[in-house]
Design an enzyme around this catalytic site. Sequence first.
Site, PDB file in Angstrom:
ATOM      1  N   THR A  38      -7.777 -18.207   6.226  1.00 54.47           N
ATOM      2  CA  THR A  38      -7.975 -17.301   7.277  1.00 54.47           C
ATOM      3  C   THR A  38      -9.234 -16.245   6.828  1.00 54.47           C
ATOM      4  N   THR A 102       2.946 -14.381   9.361  1.00 50.87           N
ATOM      5  CA  THR A 102       2.670 -15.014   8.082  1.00 50.87           C
ATOM      6  C   THR A 102       3.862 -14.625   7.057  1.00 50.87           C
ATOM      7  N   THR A 132       4.489  -6.686  -3.285  1.00 48.05           N
ATOM      8  CA  THR A 132       3.733  -5.334  -3.499  1.00 48.05           C
ATOM      9  C   THR A 132       4.616  -4.137  -3.774  1.00 48.05           C
ATOM     10  N   ASP A 133       4.142  -3.236  -4.280  1.00 47.38           N
ATOM     11  CA  ASP A 133       4.920  -1.928  -4.619  1.00 47.38           C
ATOM     12  C   ASP A 133       5.144  -0.941  -3.198  1.00 47.38           C
ATOM     13  N   GLU A 134       4.220  -1.437  -2.086  1.00 50.01           N
ATOM     14  CA  GLU A 134       4.356  -0.784  -0.951  1.00 50.01           C
ATOM     15  C   GLU A 134       5.748  -0.902  -0.175  1.00 50.01           C
ATOM     16  N   TYR A 157       2.663  -3.771   7.464  1.00 52.25           N
ATOM     17  CA  TYR A 157       2.174  -4.560   6.168  1.00 52.25           C
ATOM     18  C   TYR A 157       3.490  -4.564   5.386  1.00 52.25           C
ATOM     19  N   SER A 160       6.878  -5.950   6.561  1.00 46.87           N
ATOM     20  CA  SER A 160       6.936  -7.312   6.697  1.00 46.87           C
ATOM     21  C   SER A 160       7.121  -7.816   5.103  1.00 46.87           C
ATOM     22  N   LYS A 161       6.295  -7.110   3.978  1.00 51.16           N
ATOM     23  CA  LYS A 161       6.500  -7.765   2.750  1.00 51.16           C
ATOM     24  C   LYS A 161       8.075  -7.150   2.382  1.00 51.16           C
ATOM     25  N   TYR A 214     -10.120   8.766   3.890  1.00 54.78           N
ATOM     26  CA  TYR A 214      -9.339   8.964   4.925  1.00 54.78           C
ATOM     27  C   TYR A 214      -8.610  10.323   4.634  1.00 54.78           C
ATOM     28  N   ARG A 221      -3.233   6.231  -5.812  1.00 52.11           N
ATOM     29  CA  ARG A 221      -2.870   4.700  -5.917  1.00 52.11           C
ATOM     30  C   ARG A 221      -3.119   4.548  -7.291  1.00 52.11           C
ATOM     31  N   ASP A 287      -7.407  10.421   9.182  1.00 46.38           N
ATOM     32  CA  ASP A 287      -6.331  10.017   8.246  1.00 46.38           C
ATOM     33  C   ASP A 287      -5.800   8.618   8.866  1.00 46.38           C
ATOM     34  N   ARG A 288      -5.334   7.751   7.936  1.00 42.33           N
ATOM     35  CA  ARG A 288      -4.616   6.378   8.394  1.00 42.33           C
ATOM     36  C   ARG A 288      -3.296   6.653   8.908  1.00 42.33           C
ATOM     37  N   GLY A 290       0.806   6.920   9.308  1.00 47.67           N
ATOM     38  CA  GLY A 290       1.810   6.526   8.209  1.00 47.67           C
ATOM     39  C   GLY A 290       1.095   6.311   6.845  1.00 47.67           C
TER      40      GLY A 290
HETATM   41  P1  NAD Z   1      -5.801 -11.703   0.339  1.00 50.11           P
HETATM   42  O1  NAD Z   1      -5.904 -11.219   1.589  1.00 50.11           O
HETATM   43  O2  NAD Z   1      -6.913 -11.421  -0.390  1.00 50.11           O
HETATM   44  O3  NAD Z   1      -5.464 -13.308   0.589  1.00 50.11           O
HETATM   45  C1  NAD Z   1      -4.464 -13.889   1.220  1.00 50.11           C
HETATM   46  C2  NAD Z   1      -4.712 -15.413   1.134  1.00 50.11           C
HETATM   47  O4  NAD Z   1      -3.462 -15.962   2.244  1.00 50.11           O
HETATM   48  C3  NAD Z   1      -6.075 -16.055   1.917  1.00 50.11           C
HETATM   49  O5  NAD Z   1      -6.704 -16.864   1.091  1.00 50.11           O
HETATM   50  C4  NAD Z   1      -5.472 -16.486   3.271  1.00 50.11           C
HETATM   51  O6  NAD Z   1      -6.411 -17.322   3.757  1.00 50.11           O
HETATM   52  C5  NAD Z   1      -4.290 -16.943   3.135  1.00 50.11           C
HETATM   53  N1  NAD Z   1      -3.195 -16.893   4.153  1.00 50.11           N
HETATM   54  C6  NAD Z   1      -2.852 -15.863   5.176  1.00 50.11           C
HETATM   55  N2  NAD Z   1      -2.488 -16.209   5.864  1.00 50.11           N
HETATM   56  C7  NAD Z   1      -1.849 -17.562   5.888  1.00 50.11           C
HETATM   57  C8  NAD Z   1      -0.945 -18.419   6.468  1.00 50.11           C
HETATM   58  N3  NAD Z   1      -0.432 -18.095   7.326  1.00 50.11           N
HETATM   59  N4  NAD Z   1      -0.962 -19.761   5.734  1.00 50.11           N
HETATM   60  C9  NAD Z   1      -1.755 -20.143   4.665  1.00 50.11           C
HETATM   61  N5  NAD Z   1      -2.316 -19.105   4.014  1.00 50.11           N
HETATM   62  C10 NAD Z   1      -2.590 -17.991   4.512  1.00 50.11           C
HETATM   63  O7  NAD Z   1      -4.634 -11.200  -0.356  1.00 50.11           O
HETATM   64  P2  NAD Z   1      -4.456 -10.663  -1.909  1.00 50.11           P
HETATM   65  O8  NAD Z   1      -4.786  -9.106  -1.889  1.00 50.11           O
HETATM   66  O9  NAD Z   1      -4.842 -11.849  -2.653  1.00 50.11           O
HETATM   67  O10 NAD Z   1      -2.873 -10.767  -2.048  1.00 50.11           O
HETATM   68  C11 NAD Z   1      -2.205 -11.965  -2.260  1.00 50.11           C
HETATM   69  C12 NAD Z   1      -0.734 -11.463  -2.551  1.00 50.11           C
HETATM   70  O11 NAD Z   1      -0.479 -10.479  -3.190  1.00 50.11           O
HETATM   71  C13 NAD Z   1       0.042 -10.946  -1.063  1.00 50.11           C
HETATM   72  O12 NAD Z   1       1.207 -11.609  -1.089  1.00 50.11           O
HETATM   73  C14 NAD Z   1      -0.319  -9.404  -1.216  1.00 50.11           C
HETATM   74  O13 NAD Z   1       0.890  -8.898  -0.340  1.00 50.11           O
HETATM   75  C15 NAD Z   1       0.187  -9.342  -2.869  1.00 50.11           C
HETATM   76  N6  NAD Z   1      -0.278  -8.215  -3.422  1.00 50.11           N
HETATM   77  C16 NAD Z   1      -1.379  -7.816  -3.047  1.00 50.11           C
HETATM   78  C17 NAD Z   1      -1.785  -6.675  -3.861  1.00 50.11           C
HETATM   79  C18 NAD Z   1      -3.489  -6.242  -3.716  1.00 50.11           C
HETATM   80  O14 NAD Z   1      -3.595  -4.908  -4.160  1.00 50.11           O
HETATM   81  N7  NAD Z   1      -4.227  -6.834  -3.172  1.00 50.11           N
HETATM   82  C19 NAD Z   1      -1.134  -5.830  -4.606  1.00 50.11           C
HETATM   83  C20 NAD Z   1       0.227  -6.313  -4.795  1.00 50.11           C
HETATM   84  C21 NAD Z   1       0.624  -7.368  -4.073  1.00 50.11           C
HETATM   85  P1  TYD Z   2      -6.539   0.087   0.492  1.00 48.63           P
HETATM   86  O1  TYD Z   2      -7.655  -0.592  -0.371  1.00 48.63           O
HETATM   87  O2  TYD Z   2      -6.838  -0.111   2.002  1.00 48.63           O
HETATM   88  O3  TYD Z   2      -5.133  -0.510  -0.142  1.00 48.63           O
HETATM   89  P2  TYD Z   2      -3.884   0.081   0.448  1.00 48.63           P
HETATM   90  O4  TYD Z   2      -3.613   0.771   1.573  1.00 48.63           O
HETATM   91  O5  TYD Z   2      -2.851  -1.098   0.435  1.00 48.63           O
HETATM   92  O6  TYD Z   2      -3.229   1.120  -0.618  1.00 48.63           O
HETATM   93  O7  TYD Z   2      -6.789   1.342   0.341  1.00 48.63           O
HETATM   94  C1  TYD Z   2      -6.431   2.291  -0.934  1.00 48.63           C
HETATM   95  C2  TYD Z   2      -6.370   3.736  -0.686  1.00 48.63           C
HETATM   96  O8  TYD Z   2      -7.704   3.957  -0.057  1.00 48.63           O
HETATM   97  C3  TYD Z   2      -5.563   4.125   0.490  1.00 48.63           C
HETATM   98  O9  TYD Z   2      -5.074   5.623   0.080  1.00 48.63           O
HETATM   99  C4  TYD Z   2      -6.173   4.234   1.807  1.00 48.63           C
HETATM  100  C5  TYD Z   2      -7.805   4.680   1.240  1.00 48.63           C
HETATM  101  N1  TYD Z   2      -8.867   4.269   1.841  1.00 48.63           N
HETATM  102  C6  TYD Z   2      -9.766   5.359   2.439  1.00 48.63           C
HETATM  103  O10 TYD Z   2      -9.727   6.252   2.073  1.00 48.63           O
HETATM  104  N2  TYD Z   2     -11.035   4.755   3.127  1.00 48.63           N
HETATM  105  C7  TYD Z   2     -11.059   3.425   3.380  1.00 48.63           C
HETATM  106  O11 TYD Z   2     -12.011   3.059   4.000  1.00 48.63           O
HETATM  107  C8  TYD Z   2     -10.079   2.224   3.137  1.00 48.63           C
HETATM  108  C9  TYD Z   2     -10.206   0.877   3.227  1.00 48.63           C
HETATM  109  C10 TYD Z   2      -9.130   3.037   2.124  1.00 48.63           C
END
Ligand code: NAD
Ligand code: TYD
Length: 350
Positions: A38, A102, A132-134, A157, A160-161, A214, A221, A287-288, A290
Amino acid sequence: MEKTIFITGGAGFIGSHVVRLFVTKYPNYRIVNLDALTYAGNLENLRDIENSNNYIFEKINILDAEGLAKLFQHYQPDGIIHLAAESHVDRSILSPLDFVYTNVIGTVNLLNAAKESWKDNFEGKRFYHVSTDEVYGALGETGFFTEETKYDPHSPYSASKASSDHFVRAYGDTYGLPVVISNCSNNYGPNHFPEKLIPLFINNIIEKKPLPVYGDGLYTRDWLFVKDHAIAIDLVYHKGANHSTYNIGGFNEWKNIDLVKLLCQQMDKKLGNEPGTSDKLITYIKDRPGHDRRYAIDASRINKELGWKPSVTFEEGLQQTIDWYFENQEWLRHVTSGEYQHYYANQYEN
Ligand code: NAD
Ligand code: TYD
């Protein structure tokens, strides 16, 4: 090869670090990266290991149940580390159904494929769901998320998780599938797509664009360096108990505005700017919806049971991250221009 492991989402941010760790640390494992590529999937993340003889890439969408069944039939994997997901909260607010497809249906497809392929003989098998912790919702000023905290997701998000976590546990309880789950706090580091806070702001500072904070900027975090998450995933995959959950976190809470100011300071040094230059780009915006006020993980279980703890301080990790983005400006340019999406065609289709 001793074992075959499917890693889904291996072309994404965290997935690419997990793939690299497994491919290099376990030369006797065949690592198969299943990814739909994607907008968030980028094979340039894996250039350094793509020719390793224990690494295979399969382009597949996890919504394609038939395609998954064929891959399971072909490779007969011993384990799955499932990271593929739609991962950005702001996108989930605009387009929640993509997240249901997904994150929920895709996960159930994988569970079905594993269950069918292993034919209810689960000896030596493992289905590891990375979450995720979310899912736990928002904390007030005090307290931490533990593995026992009740789920209370607020964004499409996190909902769904949470749903995918429930399905994984349900397959463990109902069919005895050997599942394990980890719930991790916010990651940062190299290869992070510049829509998330830290890489977006690094890119905007380089381009002298506003830094959109925001709301009041006082959201908190708990940040973890992505390579430390990959190490934790390796430990949970190999040593975690079946039907268990492990919280993973950095013991590293930052209010957004304090983090942004630290980032501005480190970026000013790197760019040779007068101190305070990048702070002037900070712009408070609407703000975002939720928006969860505070996340903080109690990671004592994984620490006590598996001996894991973060290896770098936030200042070190952030500096390494900034250095990586400076050394990889081509990566950043390809991602921001969309050019990286041609990489697959160039690499695999010619
Ligand atoms: P990312 O968005 O960078 O990567 C997601 C990957 O999944 C991409 O390579 C994308 O191509 C692939 N993908 C998406 N939809 C798909 C589908 N339908 N079929 C096959 N592949 C698909 O995400 P990330 O930040 O690397 O997160 C990876 C995992 O870790 C996720 O499950 C996320 O919920 C979890 N996670 C992320 C964080 C964070 O801070 N980024 C923290 C905790 C948990
Ligand atoms: P983000 O990196 O989107 O992670 P998550 O929402 O999964 O925690 O955002 C981290 C924090 O930063 C969150 O409180 C939202 C805030 N944020 C901003 O203030 N400005 C921005 O442009 C973005 C992307 C996030």
